[in-house]
Design a protein around this motif. Sequence first.
Motif, PDB file in Angstrom:
ATOM      1  N   ILE A 217       0.843  -1.206   0.000  1.00 60.19           N
ATOM      2  CA  ILE A 217       0.000   0.000   0.000  1.00 60.19           C
ATOM      3  C   ILE A 217       0.874   1.250   0.000  1.00 60.19           C
ATOM      4  N   ARG A 218       1.879   1.256   0.873  1.00 61.59           N
ATOM      5  CA  ARG A 218       2.771   2.429   0.969  1.00 61.59           C
ATOM      6  C   ARG A 218       3.649   2.542  -0.275  1.00 61.59           C
ATOM      7  N   LYS A 219       4.178   1.389  -0.709  1.00 62.47           N
ATOM      8  CA  LYS A 219       5.123   1.386  -1.825  1.00 62.47           C
ATOM      9  C   LYS A 219       4.504   1.958  -3.088  1.00 62.47           C
ATOM     10  N   TYR A 220       3.252   1.645  -3.361  1.00 60.99           N
ATOM     11  CA  TYR A 220       2.627   2.075  -4.615  1.00 60.99           C
ATOM     12  C   TYR A 220       1.658   3.244  -4.414  1.00 60.99           C
ATOM     13  N   GLY A 221       1.734   3.871  -3.249  1.00 59.42           N
ATOM     14  CA  GLY A 221       1.006   5.110  -3.004  1.00 59.42           C
ATOM     15  C   GLY A 221      -0.499   4.987  -3.017  1.00 59.42           C
TER      16      GLY A 221
END
Length: 767
Positions: free
Chosen positions: A9-13
Amino acid sequence: MENIIREAIRKYGIDKTTLSEGDIYVNLDGQLKKSNNQTMSKGEELSFRNLIGIEEEETIYVLFRRNYTIKGDFFTSTRIFHYSCCVLKEGIVFHTTVETDGWDKEEDILFFITWDNLGHIEYVNDIASNIDKGNSLIIDKDPTYEYFTEDKGIKEKIDGCAFYLLDERNYVNIPILFFARSFQYSRSYFINNLVPFFSEIAENFKENSSRDKEWGDNLLSQIKDLIDREKYEEAYQLADSVDVESKDLEKDFYITYIFYGIKSALKTNRRDIALELFEQLKESKISLERYLIEQDPEMAELDEMMLLGNQDKEIGYALEPFFKYTPEYVEFMSYYLQAQAEINKDEGNLYEVALAYDELKELKKGSGNTSDVFSLDRLKKTHYNDYIASFKEIDFQDRQLIVVSDTDKLFKSSHLTLVNRANLPQVHFPITHPKNNHTYVCHPFKKDSYLPIDNYDYELFNDRINEYCYLLQCLGATSISIESIKGEDNETHNHLNKKVRADDINIGLTNIKGNFENDRINDSLQKSNLKIGRHQTFNPTKKPFVPDNLVWLPNESGWQRLVQQRLDGDLLNHNEYFSSKKNQILSNSEITEINAELSVLFTSIKGGAEQKMETQVKNNKESEWKVSVTFKPMGEFYDNNTIDVTNLEIPLQDIPEIEVIDSSNKNEECYLKEVKFMLEDDGIIDEKERMILERYRKRFNITEERAKELESSIRLTAEEKEYLEGFREFVSDGLVSEKERRILNRLANSLGISEERIIEIEKINNK
C-alpha cells in the motif's frame, strides 16, 4: 501477510491517492481512512460488511468504492450503481449492487479472487472489446456491459484490468468502475501503481505460503510421529507451543492440526480442550458447506429443497448434497469424522463411533477412494459388536427405541437407533418378533424386554393388570373380577403410500439393495388385545405372601399400601381402577418427532423399494378398567404367624415346605411348589401363568427339559382329574369316612390309579 499488504500500500502510493468521483480507504493502523485522514465511521463500515458478508474479525486493508447514476425516463427508473473492491488477507472481493425504485432490480454480484489463484494482470483499454477473445470472461451478471453503453448516453469507452485465473486458465475482465475510477483514467497510474500493487501481493503470498507450507508439513509430521509412538503428552505440548496464527497456512493444515490436537488432548485427559477444538471443526464444516453451495448457485437452489434445517449449527440433508464427493469436502470430512469417532470413543458411545466410521467408509467409496474402505468397515463392525455386547449397560434413555432391519447400515437420531436383525443384543421380544423394519420400545421396568411400538401402551397395560391379579391371588383372593368402564380405541389409521423409487436416494442412513415390500402393518387394536376381561374364583390354602420378581409393585405405591392393609389387617374387599393412559411412556410431541425420524430413515432405503403400507406411530385412546377382589379372611388360614412386610422394594416369597417328590434339589422343589400353585384353581396352566413360571424356571436355573419332567410328575391325566373331583366331594366336610374311603379306592381301581399316585393327588388338594 498483513505486513506484505501494508508495505505494498505504501510502496505504490495507494494511501496517497485522491479522487474527486470515488473513494479509496486504506487500513494502515486498524482504521479505514482516506488520503485526507477522514475515517470511515464504525456504523458505515459495519453496514458495508453486512452488505458483502465480510466478518467483523476480517481486516479490510483497501476499499475502492464508486457510485454512478443513470437517470431514468418515462419507461425506466433511475438507477444508482454501487461498485466496490476490497483487498483482504486471502484475496480480492468485487461487488456491485443496484439501487432503484423500479420493480426489475438487478441482482447483486459478488466475485472473489484468491491471491494463490491470481496470475498475470494487465491493463485493458476498452474492456468491452477484450471480452470477445477466446480465453476472456466477464463477471457473471455484471451490469456494466448492459447499462454503460452509447444508447444509455455513455459515450466513453470503459477501461479496466484483466486478471488471469490459474485454475481456470482464463482472464476475467474487471471494469475500471470497481477501482473507484471513471470510464477512462490515467493509463500510467494503472500500469505503474494498481497492476504492480496487486501482482506483488499475489507473488509474495505464494512465496510466503510455500515457506509456511513446508513449516506446517514438518510440524504435522512431528506431531503425528509422537502420537504414533503414543507419546501423547509430548505431542500435545508441541502442538500447543507453536504460533500457527502467525503463519499463512492452507486450510488442510488447520484441519489436520486440530485433529491431532483433539486426539492428543483426549489421550492426556484434557477433554474440555478436545471439545473446544471439535467445536472449531463444526464451525469449519458449516463454513465449508456454505462456501461449496455458493460455488454453484444453480445446484445451491436445488439444494435448498434438501435442507432439513440448521440444528446444532450444522446443515442437515434429506438427500445427498451435490458437493458430498468433491475432493475438498471428502478431505475435510475424513478428519472431521475421525475426530467425532475419537470423542465418542472417549465418552463410551460405541454406536456413534461405529456410525462415524460407517459414514467415512461410504464417503470414501462414493468418492472412488477405496484404499481405506476395508479397514474402516472392520472398525465399524468392531465397535458395533462392542455396542451390542454392552447394550444392557447403556442408559435406558439412549436405547429406549430401536428399529430392527435387515441391513448392516447404521442410523441414530434423537430417539431412534437402527440395529441389524442378524446381530441383535440379548433382549427379549414377543413371539413372532422381531420383524424387519419394525420399531420397538423398551419396557419401562423390564429393561431387557422390547415391545412393538404400535400397541406398546396396551401391552404394558395388559402386563400391569395381570401382575396385579397375580399379586391378589398370592394375597389370598377368593374371587377377582375385571370389567371395562371406558372402551378401547379400535380406530384404524392405515394409509396407502405410493411406490418409492430410491435409486438415487442415499443419506448414509440405510442403504439396502434389491426390491422389498414392507410387511403390512395394521394397528387396529381389538378388544382381544387386552385379554383381561374375566372373572376368576379361587380356594386359597397357602398363607398370603408377596411373590418374588414382580416388576410393577416396587413402582406402585397404591399396591404397596394394599399389601400392607391385607397382611397387617383383615382386608376382605377392594376395587382398583386402571387407565391405559398411565402406560403411555411417549408424549405426543415425542411421537411427532419419532414419526419424522422414521420417515427420514425409511426414505433412505436404496434400491427398488416399494412400501405399500405405512403406519404412523400414535398413542392409543384411553381405556379404563376396574378390578374387584374378595379375599379369604386371614383367620381361616392354618398358619397364623406374623408376616414381615417392612421391605416391599425387594419383596420376598414365603413358601411353606411341601414334600411332593423325593428330590435333593431345593430349586426343583421350589419350582414344583409354584407349578402346584398355578394348578390349584382350575388344574391347568394358562398363558399368563406360563409366563410367570418361565421366570421361575430361569431364576432356579432349571432347563426346559427338566421343567417338563417335573411338571409331568404332578400334572393330572383325565382319569386323575376325575378321581380328584370325587375326592373333593367327599372331603368337603373336612373328613373322609371309612365307607367314603372304600368308594374312593374302588373309583381309583376302575380308573387304573395306583395307591402311590392316590397319595400324590390328594396332597395336591390338601396343600
